[in-house]
Each structure stands twice: as C-alpha cells, then as structure tokens.
Scaffold this active site. Sequence first.
Site, PDB file in Angstrom:
ATOM      1  N   ASN A 186      -4.873  -8.685  -8.195  1.00 29.70           N
ATOM      2  CA  ASN A 186      -5.032 -10.125  -7.562  1.00 29.70           C
ATOM      3  C   ASN A 186      -5.580 -10.929  -6.942  1.00 29.70           C
ATOM      4  O   ASN A 186      -6.159 -11.369  -6.342  1.00 29.70           O
ATOM      5  CB  ASN A 186      -4.641  -9.020  -5.923  1.00 29.70           C
ATOM      6  CG  ASN A 186      -5.477  -7.472  -6.302  1.00 29.70           C
ATOM      7  OD1 ASN A 186      -5.276  -6.965  -7.132  1.00 29.70           O
ATOM      8  ND2 ASN A 186      -6.852  -8.034  -5.325  1.00 29.70           N
ATOM      9  N   CYS A 210      -8.617  -8.567   0.308  1.00 31.29           N
ATOM     10  CA  CYS A 210      -8.179  -6.855   0.450  1.00 31.29           C
ATOM     11  C   CYS A 210      -9.002  -5.164   0.457  1.00 31.29           C
ATOM     12  O   CYS A 210      -9.241  -4.607   1.826  1.00 31.29           O
ATOM     13  CB  CYS A 210      -6.741  -6.086  -0.434  1.00 31.29           C
ATOM     14  SG  CYS A 210      -5.194  -6.805  -0.162  1.00 31.29           S
ATOM     15  N   SER A 231       5.295  -6.531  -2.080  1.00 26.45           N
ATOM     16  CA  SER A 231       4.790  -6.400  -0.195  1.00 26.45           C
ATOM     17  C   SER A 231       5.728  -8.727  -0.007  1.00 26.45           C
ATOM     18  O   SER A 231       5.534  -8.689  -0.346  1.00 26.45           O
ATOM     19  CB  SER A 231       3.264  -7.080  -0.518  1.00 26.45           C
ATOM     20  OG  SER A 231       3.265  -7.140   0.629  1.00 26.45           O
ATOM     21  N   ALA A 232       6.168  -8.433   1.587  1.00 24.70           N
ATOM     22  CA  ALA A 232       7.065  -9.309   1.626  1.00 24.70           C
ATOM     23  C   ALA A 232       5.814 -10.545   1.875  1.00 24.70           C
ATOM     24  O   ALA A 232       5.990 -11.273   1.700  1.00 24.70           O
ATOM     25  CB  ALA A 232       7.445  -8.540   3.177  1.00 24.70           C
ATOM     26  N   HIS A 233       4.744  -9.936   3.158  1.00 21.63           N
ATOM     27  CA  HIS A 233       3.809 -10.619   3.015  1.00 21.63           C
ATOM     28  C   HIS A 233       3.101 -11.813   2.292  1.00 21.63           C
ATOM     29  O   HIS A 233       2.343 -12.823   2.573  1.00 21.63           O
ATOM     30  CB  HIS A 233       2.545 -10.208   4.251  1.00 21.63           C
ATOM     31  CG  HIS A 233       2.093  -9.328   3.486  1.00 21.63           C
ATOM     32  ND1 HIS A 233       0.490  -9.806   3.487  1.00 21.63           N
ATOM     33  CD2 HIS A 233       1.361  -8.567   2.582  1.00 21.63           C
ATOM     34  CE1 HIS A 233      -0.366  -8.978   3.108  1.00 21.63           C
ATOM     35  NE2 HIS A 233       0.585  -8.034   3.360  1.00 21.63           N
ATOM     36  N   THR A 285       1.065  -1.159  -0.090  1.00 20.66           N
ATOM     37  CA  THR A 285       0.015   0.204   0.330  1.00 20.66           C
ATOM     38  C   THR A 285       1.147   1.077   0.226  1.00 20.66           C
ATOM     39  O   THR A 285       0.546   1.813  -0.328  1.00 20.66           O
ATOM     40  CB  THR A 285      -1.108   0.033   1.181  1.00 20.66           C
ATOM     41  OG1 THR A 285      -1.811  -1.247   1.178  1.00 20.66           O
ATOM     42  CG2 THR A 285      -1.935   0.979   1.126  1.00 20.66           C
ATOM     43  N   THR A 337      13.125   5.215  11.533  1.00 19.22           N
ATOM     44  CA  THR A 337      13.639   3.773  11.552  1.00 19.22           C
ATOM     45  C   THR A 337      13.142   2.610  11.169  1.00 19.22           C
ATOM     46  O   THR A 337      11.685   2.253  10.814  1.00 19.22           O
ATOM     47  CB  THR A 337      13.648   3.633  13.437  1.00 19.22           C
ATOM     48  OG1 THR A 337      13.812   4.984  14.061  1.00 19.22           O
ATOM     49  CG2 THR A 337      14.293   2.886  13.781  1.00 19.22           C
TER      50      THR A 337
HETATM   51  N1  PLP Z   1      -1.202  -4.611  -4.103  1.00 16.93           N
HETATM   52  C1  PLP Z   1      -1.633  -5.391  -4.157  1.00 16.93           C
HETATM   53  C2  PLP Z   1      -1.925  -5.994  -6.092  1.00 16.93           C
HETATM   54  C3  PLP Z   1      -2.433  -6.339  -3.782  1.00 16.93           C
HETATM   55  O1  PLP Z   1      -3.036  -7.378  -4.046  1.00 16.93           O
HETATM   56  C4  PLP Z   1      -2.483  -5.898  -2.194  1.00 16.93           C
HETATM   57  C5  PLP Z   1      -2.627  -6.976  -1.584  1.00 16.93           C
HETATM   58  O2  PLP Z   1      -3.387  -7.683  -1.586  1.00 16.93           O
HETATM   59  C6  PLP Z   1      -1.867  -4.605  -2.133  1.00 16.93           C
HETATM   60  C7  PLP Z   1      -1.094  -3.765  -3.072  1.00 16.93           C
HETATM   61  C8  PLP Z   1      -1.000  -4.123  -1.137  1.00 16.93           C
HETATM   62  O3  PLP Z   1       0.199  -4.572  -0.045  1.00 16.93           O
HETATM   63  P1  PLP Z   1      -0.232  -4.688   1.427  1.00 16.93           P
HETATM   64  O4  PLP Z   1      -0.834  -5.294   1.980  1.00 16.93           O
HETATM   65  O5  PLP Z   1       1.107  -5.447   1.953  1.00 16.93           O
HETATM   66  O6  PLP Z   1      -0.282  -3.713   1.987  1.00 16.93           O
END
Ligand code: PLP
Length: 381
Positions: A158, A331, A206-208, A79, A244
């Site tokens: 996604n 999301c 994004s790491a997760h 994000t 930080t």
């Molecule tokens: N962009 C895409 C295509 C995503 O699938 C997601 C989360 O599902 C994000 C951005 C947002 O990432 P984060 O959860 O690390 O903020």
Amino acid sequence: MNKGEYMKKIIYVDNAATTALNEKAYNEMIPYLREDFGNPSGLYTFAREPRRAVNEARSIIANCIGAEKNEVYFTSGGTESDNWAIKGTAFSSKHKGKHIITTQIEHHAVLNSCKFLESQEFQITYLPVDEEGLISTEDLQSAIRNDTVLISIMLANNEIGTIENIKDLVEIAHNYSILFHTDAVQAVGHIGVNVKKLNIDLLSASAHKFNGPKGTGFLYISNKCELTELLSGGEQENGKRSGTENVAAIVGMAVALKDNIENLTERMNYVQKLKSYFLDKLSQTQLNYIVNGCKNALPGTISLSFKNVNGEALMHRLDLKGIEVSTGSACDSHNTQLSHVIKAINVDKIYANGTIRISISHTNDFKELDFIVESLTKIIG
Ligand code: PLP
C-alpha cells in the site's frame, strides 16, 4: 469557499487511501437504503429482494476473482478480512501449528493481528524485503518450520506499490501443505486477480479501495480451509460471519468491482500512462529525489522520497495548494514516525523523512499532474 467549490478545486491523488464511489454503485445502492430495506434473513416476501441482491453480489464478486460463489464471505472491510484470515486460521481446529510467517511490510491489520497472536503463545517470523520491497523465495523457504500453520504475504504493498511474486511463494507454501493468505486490498479492482490461477487459500479485499463504499469488503476462503469465526451470533454467511448483512454496501461493492474489472485493461493502461508522464515530468526538474518500489508495481502508486525534506510538512504545503497526497501510508496517518515499509526497504536517511505517496486513479488527468510537478518545484525547489 463552499464545499462544492472546494471539491472542484482539489486534486485528489490519494487513491490508495480511499477512492471516490462509483456512480453506478451509488445509484444501485439507494433502493436498499430506502424501499428494499428488509432483513435478508427474514422468512417473508419482503426479505426476498435484499436476499436476492446479496446472493447476486456474491456471484458477481466470485466471478470477478475466479472463485466459487460459496468461497466469498462478506466482511466490514480489509481490516476484518485480514484479522479473520490470520486469527481464524491460528485458532482453527483443522489447521494446527503455532508458527506463522508474514513480512515486515504488511499493513498493520496483518502486523497487529500477528502481534496479538504472539501474546497467545504463537510465534511469528517477519520476513525482510530487498530494497524494492520484494520477498525472497529462499528466505521464505528457510523460515518454514514443522509447526508453520499459515503464510501471510500481501499481493501489493500500500505504500510503495510493489507487487510480490505471489504464485512462486504460494507454491513453496503448498509444497509443505501450509495455507497461504494474501492481503490483496490494494490489488483487487486495479490489476487482474484470479484466486485459482494464484492457487491462493485466503484473500482479503476492501470495497472502498476500488470505488465501492467504505466499511465493506470480503474474504475469499477456499473450500479446503476451515476457519474459526471471529463474530458469533445469528449465523449469517453460512454460520461463519454473523451480523445482518450491509445489503446496500454489498450491492455497491459488487457493482463497483464489476465495473472496474470490465474496464480493467483500459483503466490500467491510462493510469500507467499518467504515472509515466508524471515521473517523466518530475525527472526534468532539478529536484533531488528517489522513486521507491520496483518495476512490477501497481499502476497508480508512486512513492517518492525527497532529499532533506520533511514529508509531513510537504504534504501540508501541497494540501494548501489543493493537492491531496499522503506521507507514507494513510492507514497510519496519525503516526508521524518513519513508516515501517520505508525502513524495511532501507531508504537512505537523508531521503527517508521526505517520503510522500501519490496514488493516481482513472479519475485523474494529465493537467492535474502538471500542476503537482509545478507545485513540488515551487515548494521544494
Ligand atoms: N490492507 C491494506 C494493504 C490496506 O492498504 C488497507 C487500507 O489501507 C487495509 C488492509 C485495511 O482495509 P480497510 O480500510 O478496508 O479496513
């Protein structure tokens, strides 16, 4: 049932929402939460190890995506990376223009950043997609204006997993000297992503989403871009993203990404096999459904729309059987309205409401998929 027993029983197939933390990443994070807790900006000896670890993580990540080390900036996740790429370009003193092109199927991190810019007198073009979720190069070409400053098109969607023809789209942007950002949050760590081969200017990750920890990610900023910073403060990240550093999470992210990249072909092939197996099994049932997306898609993402079914109710019924899937995109799980992606690809109304997303990872197995098909047949059939 206690938590441990519950975890053993669940079949987690919502890996596009988030993934399990890589074991090596977890182990390598621990020292930075305990004994090596120093602030990497410190000038004394105790700061050296965390600073070294952040530096090493930056090199590892740069290597994994084909970037220069100084082009990787740590953020709090997808994000923030999307917000920074879009707003940072829009308000940059180097890159000028009041028009941005994006698509109707972007994640809300992109769409809502663009919406914000509309309130700041920017104009946004939201490109449509075809029924497979693909952007046409002609549409992009004809949307370009004299004052277009940025084109932001996701690498992989996604909800339906469609992989865009980014290389061709970037070429068009660069013919007009327009910067190109791609939201690669679903792609990095799952398919090969090389920023130099794609010739991309900005890339979010994004790491997760690739078995790293939550709340951390990065933005690749090519050396030719100059973005305005979103977060002002103590001048970390070369003065461009203050705050930080989340040392443990950054270390975990690098370890997880390296592990996924080192095993990429093997994992991709396995996940693809699982997906084909599942779709084949499902096709042998009497269920009435369509598969959304296109052939060139993320290996593990499956979007299914069942005829005359309520997708949310289906998700809850599967949950009762210990199967974790999502409706549309997790999301925006608080939003029960029809997903903007399903709308954009024009799924027939009698199917659209019955959409669920199953996203498989290398941690799943064939037996789990058998149980999902069996459960879908029992619930809907
Ligand atoms: N962009 C895409 C295509 C995503 O699938 C997601 C989360 O599902 C994000 C951005 C947002 O990432 P984060 O959860 O690390 O903020």
